[in-house]
Design a protein around this motif. Sequence first.
Motif, PDB file in Angstrom:
ATOM      1  N   HIS A  11      70.128  42.177   2.108  1.00 52.97           N
ATOM      2  CA  HIS A  11      68.735  42.176   1.632  1.00 52.97           C
ATOM      3  C   HIS A  11      67.740  42.030   2.773  1.00 52.97           C
ATOM      4  O   HIS A  11      67.958  41.248   3.700  1.00 52.97           O
ATOM      5  CB  HIS A  11      68.540  41.033   0.633  1.00 52.97           C
ATOM      6  N   SER A  15      62.998  42.823  -0.476  1.00 52.63           N
ATOM      7  CA  SER A  15      63.288  41.988  -1.658  1.00 52.63           C
ATOM      8  C   SER A  15      63.297  40.535  -1.196  1.00 52.63           C
ATOM      9  O   SER A  15      62.232  40.020  -0.827  1.00 52.63           O
ATOM     10  CB  SER A  15      64.565  42.413  -2.387  1.00 52.63           C
ATOM     11  N   THR A  39      70.768  46.904   0.391  1.00 52.02           N
ATOM     12  CA  THR A  39      70.796  46.899  -1.085  1.00 52.02           C
ATOM     13  C   THR A  39      69.780  45.908  -1.643  1.00 52.02           C
ATOM     14  O   THR A  39      70.155  44.909  -2.268  1.00 52.02           O
ATOM     15  CB  THR A  39      72.209  46.540  -1.598  1.00 52.02           C
ATOM     16  N   ASP A  40      68.499  46.162  -1.421  1.00 54.36           N
ATOM     17  CA  ASP A  40      67.482  45.239  -1.931  1.00 54.36           C
ATOM     18  C   ASP A  40      67.505  45.168  -3.463  1.00 54.36           C
ATOM     19  O   ASP A  40      67.776  46.153  -4.141  1.00 54.36           O
ATOM     20  CB  ASP A  40      66.095  45.671  -1.442  1.00 54.36           C
ATOM     21  N   GLU A  43      64.983  47.521  -5.990  1.00 53.16           N
ATOM     22  CA  GLU A  43      63.965  48.150  -5.131  1.00 53.16           C
ATOM     23  C   GLU A  43      64.633  49.061  -4.105  1.00 53.16           C
ATOM     24  O   GLU A  43      65.644  48.690  -3.500  1.00 53.16           O
ATOM     25  CB  GLU A  43      63.185  47.014  -4.446  1.00 53.16           C
ATOM     26  N   ILE A  44      64.082  50.272  -3.934  1.00 50.81           N
ATOM     27  CA  ILE A  44      64.623  51.189  -2.926  1.00 50.81           C
ATOM     28  C   ILE A  44      63.557  51.571  -1.899  1.00 50.81           C
ATOM     29  O   ILE A  44      63.736  52.520  -1.132  1.00 50.81           O
ATOM     30  CB  ILE A  44      65.243  52.448  -3.590  1.00 50.81           C
ATOM     31  N   GLN A  47      64.612  52.163   1.851  1.00 45.66           N
ATOM     32  CA  GLN A  47      65.745  53.054   2.164  1.00 45.66           C
ATOM     33  C   GLN A  47      65.499  53.985   3.345  1.00 45.66           C
ATOM     34  O   GLN A  47      66.392  54.173   4.179  1.00 45.66           O
ATOM     35  CB  GLN A  47      66.152  53.850   0.925  1.00 45.66           C
ATOM     36  N   THR A  65      71.073  49.768  -3.485  1.00 45.78           N
ATOM     37  CA  THR A  65      70.201  48.848  -4.215  1.00 45.78           C
ATOM     38  C   THR A  65      71.100  47.879  -4.986  1.00 45.78           C
ATOM     39  O   THR A  65      72.311  48.088  -5.081  1.00 45.78           O
ATOM     40  CB  THR A  65      69.252  49.584  -5.190  1.00 45.78           C
ATOM     41  N   LEU A  94      63.587  51.442 -11.980  1.00 45.82           N
ATOM     42  CA  LEU A  94      63.471  50.262 -11.115  1.00 45.82           C
ATOM     43  C   LEU A  94      62.039  49.725 -11.120  1.00 45.82           C
ATOM     44  O   LEU A  94      61.825  48.508 -11.142  1.00 45.82           O
ATOM     45  CB  LEU A  94      63.903  50.591  -9.679  1.00 45.82           C
TER      46      LEU A  94
END
Length: 283
Positions: A11, A15, A39-40, A43-44, A47, A65, A94
Motif C-alpha cells: 500500500h 490508500s 495494491t491500494d 483505489e487504482i 497504478q 488493487t 471502486l
Amino acid sequence: MSILNADLHCHSVVSDGTLTPEALAARAAANGVELWSLTDHDEIGGQERAAAAARSHGMKYLTGTEISVTFADHTVHIVGLGFDPRNDDLVQGLSRMRGGRDQRARLMSDGLARAGIHGAYEGALKYVGNPDLISRTHFARFLVESGVCSDTNEVFRRFLTEGKPGFVTHRWAPLRDAVQWITRAGGMAVIAHPARYGFTPNEEYALFLEFKAHGGRGVEVVTGSHTTAEYVTYGETAREFGLASSRGSDFHSPEESRTDLGGLAFLPGELTPVWEVLADRIQ
Ligand code: AMP
Ligand code: MN
Ligand code: MN
Ligand code: MN
C-alpha cells in the motif's frame, strides 16, 4: 520452490501506506523484488506511477488493487491483479465504494468523541494522502501521535475493532461484484490473507466456494499476515480448490510493518503461482 521474488501486495499514500508509489518501487527493487504490484485499498489511482517506477528499476509489474468486501457479515479483502486499469466498470465500481468512507469516518469520530477523544476526524485527515480514502489506519496514526496509544496495534485493539468506541459497521462491495469487476477487466481475483478473517471452517468453505463460482482464481498463501503453519494450510486449500497461489508482504510503512517488501519466504514449489497464470498480463 518457486524462487521468483514476487511481491504482489502493498500500500502507498494513495490508500493507507506511508510511502509514495515511487518510494515503494525503489524499496522493492533494493530488496530484490523482481515482479511487483501496488495494491491500494479500493483505489487504482497510483497504478500508472507504480508501473512507470517499476520500469525505471527494471522490475516487472502487474496492476493491482485490494477491494473491501462484505461476506457473511465479515469484511473480506479481495486482491485484483493484472486487470486493465481503464476498465469503466472497475473504475466506477471502486469509485462508488470509496464514496461511503467519508461518512463512515465522521461516525467513527463521533464514537471516539463519546469515549473522550475529540477531533479524531480532523486529526486522521492530516495523515490522509487521498481525500477519497480515509481509513481506520489514518485514525490509528492520529491516536498514536496524540499519545492515546503507543502503537497502531493497540489502537485497533482498544478503539477500532468490533464493539469498540471507534468502530462503525460498514457494508462494502458484495463478493460477486468485486470478483466480476476484476475478472471482466481481464484480471485475476485473489482472496487476500484468508487466515485473518476468523471464519469457522464452514464459513471459510462457503467463501472459497462462492469466490470460485463468481470466477475467482487465486488465494494468498505466503503473506505478511500468515504464520509458516498457515502457508502450509492455505497451500493445501489452494490445491483443494484448484486456485493459483500468491505471495505478498502487505507492506504499509517502514515504521509499522513487520514484513518488508520482498522479505517473505518463497512460494512452495508444488503450488501454481498466480504469475504463471497471469504471464501475458505482466508489464
Ligand atoms: P479500513 O479499510 O478503513 O477498515 O482499514 C483497514 C486497514 O486497517 C487494513 O488494511 C490494515 O491496514 C489496518 N488494520 C486492520 N487491523 C489492524 C490491526 N489489528 N493492527 C494494525 N492495522 C490494522
Ligand atoms: Mn491497509
Ligand atoms: Mn487486507
Ligand atoms: Mn493490504
